[in-house]
Design an enzyme around this catalytic site. Structure first.
Site, PDB file in Angstrom:
ATOM      1  N   ASN A 212       0.816  -1.221   0.000  1.00 46.19           N
ATOM      2  CA  ASN A 212       0.000   0.000   0.000  1.00 46.19           C
ATOM      3  C   ASN A 212       0.850   1.271   0.000  1.00 46.19           C
ATOM      4  OD1 ASN A 212      -1.968  -1.876   0.141  1.00 46.19           O
ATOM      5  ND2 ASN A 212      -2.617  -1.417   2.245  1.00 46.19           N
TER       6      ASN A 212
ATOM      7  N   HIS B 173     -18.735  35.958 -29.915  1.00 47.13           N
ATOM      8  CA  HIS B 173     -19.895  35.191 -30.414  1.00 47.13           C
ATOM      9  C   HIS B 173     -19.622  34.611 -31.806  1.00 47.13           C
ATOM     10  CE1 HIS B 173     -22.226  37.284 -27.221  1.00 47.13           C
ATOM     11  NE2 HIS B 173     -21.489  38.318 -27.597  1.00 47.13           N
TER      12      HIS B 173
ATOM     13  N   SER C 183      -8.488  12.679 -48.181  1.00 48.71           N
ATOM     14  CA  SER C 183      -9.677  11.846 -48.039  1.00 48.71           C
ATOM     15  C   SER C 183      -9.532  10.647 -48.966  1.00 48.71           C
ATOM     16  CB  SER C 183     -10.900  12.684 -48.421  1.00 48.71           C
ATOM     17  OG  SER C 183     -11.920  11.851 -48.921  1.00 48.71           O
TER      18      SER C 183
ATOM     19  N   LYS D 205      -9.649  17.070 -51.100  1.00 56.21           N
ATOM     20  CA  LYS D 205      -9.611  17.426 -49.671  1.00 56.21           C
ATOM     21  C   LYS D 205      -8.254  17.345 -49.003  1.00 56.21           C
ATOM     22  CE  LYS D 205     -12.792  17.255 -46.910  1.00 56.21           C
ATOM     23  NZ  LYS D 205     -13.661  16.750 -45.852  1.00 56.21           N
TER      24      LYS D 205
ATOM     25  N   ASN E  95      -7.367  17.445 -44.946  1.00 55.79           N
ATOM     26  CA  ASN E  95      -8.087  17.491 -43.673  1.00 55.79           C
ATOM     27  C   ASN E  95      -7.190  17.850 -42.488  1.00 55.79           C
ATOM     28  OD1 ASN E  95     -10.495  16.727 -44.915  1.00 55.79           O
ATOM     29  ND2 ASN E  95      -9.969  14.550 -44.748  1.00 55.79           N
TER      30      ASN E  95
ATOM     31  N   GLU F 271      -8.034  18.008 -35.081  1.00 56.82           N
ATOM     32  CA  GLU F 271      -9.268  17.263 -34.778  1.00 56.82           C
ATOM     33  C   GLU F 271      -9.005  16.179 -33.748  1.00 56.82           C
ATOM     34  OE1 GLU F 271     -12.078  16.869 -38.537  1.00 56.82           O
ATOM     35  OE2 GLU F 271      -9.990  16.533 -39.070  1.00 56.82           O
TER      36      GLU F 271
HETATM   37  N1  ARG Z   1      -1.713  -3.528  -7.376  1.00 57.00           N
HETATM   38  C1  ARG Z   1      -2.116  -2.853  -6.193  1.00 57.00           C
HETATM   39  C2  ARG Z   1      -2.587  -1.434  -6.545  1.00 57.00           C
HETATM   40  O1  ARG Z   1      -2.253  -1.007  -7.567  1.00 57.00           O
HETATM   41  C3  ARG Z   1      -1.003  -2.793  -5.224  1.00 57.00           C
HETATM   42  C4  ARG Z   1      -1.439  -2.596  -3.824  1.00 57.00           C
HETATM   43  C5  ARG Z   1      -2.091  -3.832  -3.352  1.00 57.00           C
HETATM   44  N2  ARG Z   1      -2.431  -3.725  -1.990  1.00 57.00           N
HETATM   45  C6  ARG Z   1      -3.315  -4.567  -1.422  1.00 57.00           C
HETATM   46  N3  ARG Z   1      -3.571  -4.384  -0.188  1.00 57.00           N
HETATM   47  N4  ARG Z   1      -3.923  -5.478  -2.114  1.00 57.00           N
HETATM   48  O2  ARG Z   1      -3.258  -0.790  -5.781  1.00 57.00           O
END
Ligand code: ARG
Length: 462
Positions: A112, A158, A279, A285, A287, A292
Site C-alpha cells: 500500500n 460570439h 480523403s 480534400k 483534412n 481534430e
Molecule cells: N496492485 C495494487 C494497486 O495497484 C497494489 C497494492 C495492493 N495492496 C493490497 N492491499 N492489495 O493498488
C-alpha cells in the site's frame, strides 16, 4: 495464473484463473517498474541504515534490484501474466537472483505504501516532462508571434467579427494559458512530492524505520504525517488529472480555431502536407486531422478526471483495492497530454502557414471598425452612449447602401455629425484600429511588443 500467490499460505486453494486475471494489474502497472525498483532500493538502504537488516544484506538487495532493472531494460526479464502486480514481479525476480535475503526486502513495508510511492515517483517525472513540453509549445507560439506583430486578423466575439487584433496578440493568449498550465503543474508537483513510504499497510510499523531517510534518498520534499492518509490519499492524482484536463481545454480551443481557420469559409491558414491528410474518396480534400484528434482526445482526459473523483468519493479509510483503478487513467492522461503537446507544437512549427494576403483583406471587409467611429465622436465630446447610437444608424444605412464605412463620403459623415473631419478615414483603417488599443494588455502594437518581451523573460524561468 495457476501458481500459488505470495499471500497464499492462509488460503486453502489457488485463485480461480478468471478471478486472478480480474485481480491482476501487471498488464498496466508494469509502467511503474523502474520506479518500483528505485523505491525499493531506497527502502533497502533505509533498512540497513537503521540496522533492521545488515549492511551486507542491504547491499545485496540494492545490487540485486539493480540487476532486475538491467534485465528488464535488456528484455531478459519480462514479467508475464503469472504475477499479480509489478511489486510482486520485482520481488520475485529479486529473490531468484539474490536468494533468501530477497525475502527481507518487504520488511516494514506494505504494497500500500509501496504503490503510492511508485505512482508519485512516476508522476513527478512525467510532470517535469510535460512542463518542458509546455515550454516548447510556448516557445513556438512566441516565435510565430514575434514575426506577426503587425499581421492583423479579425477578432471575434460570439464568433461574429468584432474588432481586428494583432495576430501576435491572438497567439499570445495561448502563451498565457500555457503559462498558467506550467505554473499549475509546479503547484501540483509540490503535493505529488510527499513520501508515503513507511506508512505500512495503514498504521505504520513496529520496526524502527527512518521515513525521512528513505524520503531524502528519493528526493521527496516531505513525508506524509498520517499513515492512514498516506496510503489512501489520491488528491495528488485528482489534481494532476485536473491540470491535465485544463491543458487539454487549451489545446482543444486552439485546435478548434485552427480547424476553422483552415476551412474554405475562413481561409486564414494553409495546412502543409506534412501535417494534413487526404480523403479516401474526395480527391480535393486536405483534412486538419491533427487538431481534430487533439480536440477529440480531450474527452478521454476529462473522463479520467471524472473517474478518479468517483473512485474516491465513497472510499472508507484506508487502502481499498478500488485504488488500483487510479493507474490506467493517470497513464493514459500522461500519454495523451504528451502526444497532443508534441503534435500541436509540430503543427505550429511546420504544419501551417498564415495566408497574409487573405488576412489583410479579411480585416477590411466588415464593420469591425464601428467602435472606433463611436470612440472618435466620444473623444470629440459626444457622450459615448449617444455616439454609439449615431454609429448604429450609420452602420444600418451603410449596409442598406451596400457600402463599408471607409466608402462613405466626407459629406455623408458630416451630415451624420458635424464633428466628423477628414481624419476619420485614418482613424478607421484596420491598422489604426489595432494600434489605438494601447491600453495595458490590449492589442495595440506597443502593448504587444512589450508583451512579447515579457513572454521571452518568462520563458527563461526554469
Ligand atoms: N496492485 C495494487 C494497486 O495497484 C497494489 C497494492 C495492493 N495492496 C493490497 N492491499 N492489495 O493498488
Amino acid at each position: 495464473m495457476t501458481e500459488k500467490q505470495t499471500w497464499s499460505q492462509r488460503f486453502e486453494s489457488a485463485l480461480h484463473p478468471a478471478i486472478a486475471r480480474f485481480n491482476a494489474s501487471i498488464s498496466f502497472d508494469i509502467e511503474l517498474i523502474e520506479y518500483d525498483i528505485t523505491g525499493s532500493q531506497a527502502h533497502a538502504k533505509m533498512l540497513a541504515h537503521t540496522g533492521i537488516i545488515s549492511h551486507a544484506e542491504g547491499e545485496a538487495l540494492f545490487n540485486g534490484l539493480e540487476q532486475v532493472r538491467q534485465e528488464y531494460r535488456q528484455r531478459q526479464f519480462q514479467p508475464g501474466v503469472d504475477t499479480e502486480d509489478v511489486h510482486f514481479a520485482v520481488e520475485k525476480r529479486l529473490t531468484e537472483i539474490v536468494g533468501d535475503v530477497g525475502k527481507k526486502l518487504h520488511t516494514a513495508r506494505s504494497r500500500n505504501d509501496q504503490v503510492g510511492t511508485d505512482t508519485r515517483l512516476y508522476l513527478r517525472d512525467q510532470i517535469q516532462q510535460i512542463r518542458q513540453q509546455l515550454r516548447d509549445w510556448q516557445t513556438v507560439l512566441v516565435d510565430i508571434a514575434e514575426k506577426n506583430v503587425e499581421t492583423l486578423i479579425p477578432g471575434y466575439t460570439h464568433l461574429q467579427r468584432a474588432q481586428p487584433v494583432s495576430l501576435a496578440h491572438h497567439l499570445l493568449a495561448y502563451f498565457h494559458m500555457a503559462q498558467r498550465d506550467w505554473e499549475r503543474l509546479e503547484d501540483v508537483y509540490s503535493r505529488v512530492n510527499i513520501s508515503p513510504l513507511g506508512c505500512g499497510a495503514l498504521a505504520g510499523t513496529t520496526f524502527p524505520i527512518d521515513r525521512h531517510y528513505s524520503a531524502n534518498l528519493l528526493h521527496f520534499d516531505h513525508v506524509y504525517a498520517n499513515s492512514l492518509d498516506g496510503v489512501s490519499d489520491r488528491d495528488f492524482a485528482i489534481e494532476f488529472l485536473c491540470a491535465a484536463s485544463i491543458i487539454m481545454v487549451h489545446l482543444s480551443r486552439l485546435s478548434e480555431e485552427i480547424i476553422l481557420w483552415a476551412s474554405e469559409e475562413f481561409r486564414f491558414i494553409t495546412l502543409k502536407d506534412s501535417c494534413a491528410t487526404g480523403s479516401s474518396i474526395m480527391p480535393q480534400k486536405k483534412n486538419p486531422d491533427v487538431p481534430e484528434l487533439v480536440r477529440g482526445k480531450t474527452g478521454r482526459v476529462f473522463g479520467h478526471l471524472q473517474a478518479m473523483l468517483v473512485i474516491m468519493k465513497g472510499l472508507p479509510l484506508a487502502y481499498n483495492k478500488d485504488l488500483q483503478e487510479d493507474k490506467e487513467g493517470i497513464f493514459d492522461s500522461v500519454n495523451t497530454v504528451k502526444a497532443c503537446l508534441e503534435a500541436m507544437t509540430i503543427l505550429l512549427q511546420e504544419g501551417l502557414e498564415f495566408r497574409h494576403q487573405r488576412l489583410a483583406t479579411a480585416v477590411t471587409e466588415d464593420f469591425a471598425n464601428a467602435t472606433d467611429v463611436a470612440d472618435y465622436l466620444a473623444a470629440r465630446g459626444v457622450p459615448f452612449r449617444e455616439a454609439y447610437n449615431i454609429v448604429g444608424k450609420v452602420v444600418k444605412t451603410s449596409i442598406a447602401a451596400g457600402k463599408l464605412l471607409k466608402d462613405l463620403q466626407l459629406q455623408e459623415w458630416q451630415q451624420i455629425h458635424p464633428a466628423f473631419a477628414s481624419d476619420i478615414y485614418e482613424a478607421i483603417t484596420p491598422r489604426q484600429v489595432v494600434a489605438a488599443r494601447n491600453s495595458y494588455g490590449g492589442t495595440g502594437f506597443e502593448q504587444v511588443r512589450q508583451a512579447l518581451l515579457n513572454a521571452r523573460t518568462q520563458l527563461n524561468v526554469k
